[in-house]
Write a protein that holds these residues in place. Structure first.
Motif, mmCIF file in Angstrom:
data_model
loop_
_atom_site.group_PDB
_atom_site.id
_atom_site.type_symbol
_atom_site.label_atom_id
_atom_site.label_comp_id
_atom_site.label_asym_id
_atom_site.label_seq_id
_atom_site.Cartn_x
_atom_site.Cartn_y
_atom_site.Cartn_z
ATOM 1 N N TYR A 1 0.848 -1.192 0.000
ATOM 2 C CA TYR A 1 0.000 0.000 0.000
ATOM 3 C C TYR A 1 0.886 1.246 0.000
ATOM 4 N N VAL A 2 0.726 2.077 -1.033
ATOM 5 C CA VAL A 2 1.464 3.335 -1.139
ATOM 6 C C VAL A 2 0.493 4.473 -0.891
ATOM 7 N N TYR A 3 0.760 5.244 0.132
ATOM 8 C CA TYR A 3 -0.102 6.373 0.468
ATOM 9 C C TYR A 3 0.651 7.670 0.199
ATOM 10 N N VAL A 4 0.096 8.501 -0.704
ATOM 11 C CA VAL A 4 0.704 9.795 -0.991
ATOM 12 C C VAL A 4 0.233 10.767 0.082
ATOM 13 N N SER A 5 1.113 11.020 1.011
ATOM 14 C CA SER A 5 0.818 11.882 2.150
ATOM 15 C C SER A 5 1.380 13.276 1.877
ATOM 16 N N LYS B 1 -4.074 13.912 6.729
ATOM 17 C CA LYS B 1 -2.990 13.164 6.082
ATOM 18 C C LYS B 1 -2.273 12.257 7.077
ATOM 19 N N ARG B 2 -2.029 12.749 8.276
ATOM 20 C CA ARG B 2 -1.384 11.893 9.282
ATOM 21 C C ARG B 2 -2.306 10.737 9.657
ATOM 22 N N GLY B 3 -3.598 11.003 9.777
ATOM 23 C CA GLY B 3 -4.538 9.928 10.044
ATOM 24 C C GLY B 3 -4.551 8.901 8.935
ATOM 25 N N GLY B 4 -4.409 9.348 7.684
ATOM 26 C CA GLY B 4 -4.316 8.421 6.562
ATOM 27 C C GLY B 4 -3.089 7.524 6.670
ATOM 28 N N GLU B 5 -1.966 8.105 7.083
ATOM 29 C CA GLU B 5 -0.768 7.296 7.296
ATOM 30 C C GLU B 5 -1.013 6.226 8.358
ATOM 31 N N LEU B 6 -1.632 6.625 9.458
ATOM 32 C CA LEU B 6 -1.905 5.675 10.528
ATOM 33 C C LEU B 6 -2.854 4.579 10.068
ATOM 34 N N ALA B 7 -3.826 4.955 9.228
ATOM 35 C CA ALA B 7 -4.782 3.967 8.723
ATOM 36 C C ALA B 7 -4.087 2.914 7.870
ATOM 37 N N VAL B 8 -3.198 3.358 7.017
ATOM 38 C CA VAL B 8 -2.486 2.421 6.135
ATOM 39 C C VAL B 8 -1.609 1.472 6.937
ATOM 40 N N THR B 9 -0.847 2.011 7.875
ATOM 41 C CA THR B 9 0.056 1.155 8.646
ATOM 42 C C THR B 9 -0.713 0.236 9.591
ATOM 43 N N GLU B 10 -1.894 0.671 10.041
ATOM 44 C CA GLU B 10 -2.704 -0.207 10.886
ATOM 45 C C GLU B 10 -3.178 -1.429 10.096
ATOM 46 N N ALA B 11 -3.602 -1.217 8.864
ATOM 47 C CA ALA B 11 -4.172 -2.307 8.072
ATOM 48 C C ALA B 11 -3.117 -3.160 7.385
ATOM 49 N N PHE B 12 -2.032 -2.547 6.934
ATOM 50 C CA PHE B 12 -1.028 -3.273 6.157
ATOM 51 C C PHE B 12 0.255 -3.566 6.932
ATOM 52 N N GLY B 13 0.434 -2.908 8.065
ATOM 53 C CA GLY B 13 1.669 -3.095 8.811
ATOM 54 C C GLY B 13 2.785 -2.256 8.225
ATOM 55 N N ALA B 14 3.790 -1.991 9.049
ATOM 56 C CA ALA B 14 4.907 -1.165 8.598
ATOM 57 C C ALA B 14 5.705 -1.829 7.487
ATOM 58 N N ASP B 15 5.634 -3.158 7.388
ATOM 59 C CA ASP B 15 6.437 -3.873 6.398
ATOM 60 C C ASP B 15 5.788 -3.924 5.016
ATOM 61 N N LEU C 1 4.931 5.513 2.731
ATOM 62 C CA LEU C 1 4.316 6.814 2.961
ATOM 63 C C LEU C 1 5.120 7.876 2.215
ATOM 64 N N VAL C 2 4.525 8.424 1.164
ATOM 65 C CA VAL C 2 5.198 9.416 0.325
ATOM 66 C C VAL C 2 4.788 10.802 0.806
ATOM 67 N N ARG C 3 5.660 11.451 1.571
ATOM 68 C CA ARG C 3 5.348 12.765 2.131
ATOM 69 C C ARG C 3 5.774 13.849 1.146
ATOM 70 N N ALA C 4 4.858 14.164 0.247
ATOM 71 C CA ALA C 4 5.151 15.103 -0.829
ATOM 72 C C ALA C 4 5.221 16.538 -0.319
ATOM 73 N N GLY C 5 6.086 17.311 -0.949
ATOM 74 C CA GLY C 5 6.115 18.747 -0.729
ATOM 75 C C GLY C 5 5.250 19.432 -1.770
ATOM 76 N N LEU C 6 5.621 20.636 -2.167
ATOM 77 C CA LEU C 6 4.886 21.373 -3.196
ATOM 78 C C LEU C 6 4.986 20.618 -4.521
ATOM 79 N N LEU D 1 9.768 -0.573 -1.083
ATOM 80 C CA LEU D 1 10.268 0.298 -0.028
ATOM 81 C C LEU D 1 9.165 0.549 0.990
ATOM 82 N N THR D 2 9.545 0.779 2.220
ATOM 83 C CA THR D 2 8.573 0.989 3.289
ATOM 84 C C THR D 2 8.957 2.216 4.110
ATOM 85 N N GLY D 3 7.978 2.682 4.895
ATOM 86 C CA GLY D 3 8.219 3.807 5.769
ATOM 87 C C GLY D 3 8.037 5.132 5.079
ATOM 88 N N PRO D 4 8.322 6.235 5.797
ATOM 89 C CA PRO D 4 8.101 7.571 5.244
ATOM 90 C C PRO D 4 9.292 8.084 4.439
#
Length: 330
Positions: A90-94, A130-144, A148-153, A207-210
């Protein structure tokens, strides 16, 4: 690769879809049907916040899902739980907005995060959503199994916020143009296509993590960006450089009235001074700002000069009265 994109018809999601199709991936998009999906994809329709709105996703398996949702985290949690046993990654664009305020200059992924966000929350504000979305993804899929793609501008073709399109249209109209300085002020952004390419590469590598995802510090400057607008449009516009005191005295707001520009300070550090060492080590490449500007202008001209606008974002740019006040005081 079998890719599922939740959204996939606008800006970031669309860029991800286009990049995946160019790799001959099998792409499915799940969206509400308000915009036409790119040719070559399988289309599923549904509304993530409606009762039974995820029914179209009840069957099917994919290697990767990319999600760009930016409202209630509970919608991310519902989709992630539904897909957890049928999707590999799961890739979440945060967003870099998830960092606690004020973020220090040069902040990396280990910086403090906003407090109080929850995976099952309704919509509150952008940072907590956005932070809640990150938590939702890691809760369901696990950190492994979560990236989490923390995009800038984000700028480039398909932009539906209006920042670079406003500058291009204003410069194209010619005449004296208020240019917020200093001219050599560094600016960080990422071309949406570079974001998409890096995201797909990272997904392939599992890849995993932020990861902070924006251009390296000093990638371009306000001067280089606006002068690229002049060249791309072929305009005879005259950039009149103004200092931040003149801009403030005219009651003009950074970022909204003068898109992209922010004077040095806490907000500047948050937007234009991110540490992207981790993403660069993982292969991040950013095309020249000149290319982003030229391609965005070509796309904008193909639309007749009118860019799409997200309904949840206010239009940006100077009013004629504000511009007159700025130029009168220069």
């Amino acid at each position: 690769m079998r890719l599922l994109v939740l959204g996939g018809t606008e800006f970031v999601g669309r860029a991800v879809v286009e990049a995946a199709l160019a790799r001959d991936w099998q792409v499915t998009v799940f969206h509400r049907g308000r915009h036409e999906a790119p040719a070559g994809v399988r289309v599923l329709h549904g509304d993530r916040v409606a009762p039974d709105g995820l029914d179209a996703l009840s069957e099917g398996e994919w290697d990767v899902v990319v999600d760009t949702w930016s409202a209630a985290p509970s919608a991310v949690l519902a989709s992630a739980r539904l897909l957890a046993d049928r999707v590999g990654h799961y890739v979440y664009v945060s967003s870099r907005s998830v960092y606690a305020w004020p973020p220090a200059a040069g902040l990396d992924e280990d910086g403090p995060l906003v407090e109080g966000a929850a995976a099952d929350a309704g919509a509150t504000d952008y940072a907590h959503d956005k932070r809640g979305g990150e938590l939702a993804v890691t809760e369901a899929f696990g950190a492994d199994r979560s990236l989490l793609v923390r995009a800038g501008l984000v700028l480039g073709p398909w932009e539906n916020v209006g920042r670079l399109p406003w500058w291009l249209n204003r410069v194209a109209s010619g005449g004296p143009v208020p240019a917020p300085g200093p001219r050599d002020l560094p600016v960080q952004f990422i071309d949406v296509r570079d974001l998409a390419l890096w995201t797909l590469d990272a997904a392939e590598k599992r890849l995993t993590g932020p990861f902070n995802l924006v251009s390296p510090p000093g990638h371009t400057t306000m001067g280089e960006l606006l002068e690229a607008c002049v060249r791309a449009t072929g305009s005879a516009a005259e950039l009149r450089w103004l200092d931040e005191r003149t801009i403030a005295a005219a009651g003009v707001e950074p970022w909204t009235d003068l898109p992209i520009w922010i004077p040095r300070g806490e907000l500047y550090d948050a937007i234009h001074d991110a540490n992207v060492s981790r993403a660069r080590a993982a292969g991040l490449h950013c095309r020249p700002a000149e290319e982003t500007v030229a391609d965005t202008w070509a796309w904008l001209r193909a639309l007749g000069g009118i860019a799409p606008q997200r309904p949840d974002r206010a239009p940006v740019g100077l009013s004629p009265a504000q511009e007159s006040a700025l130029l009168g005081g220069s």
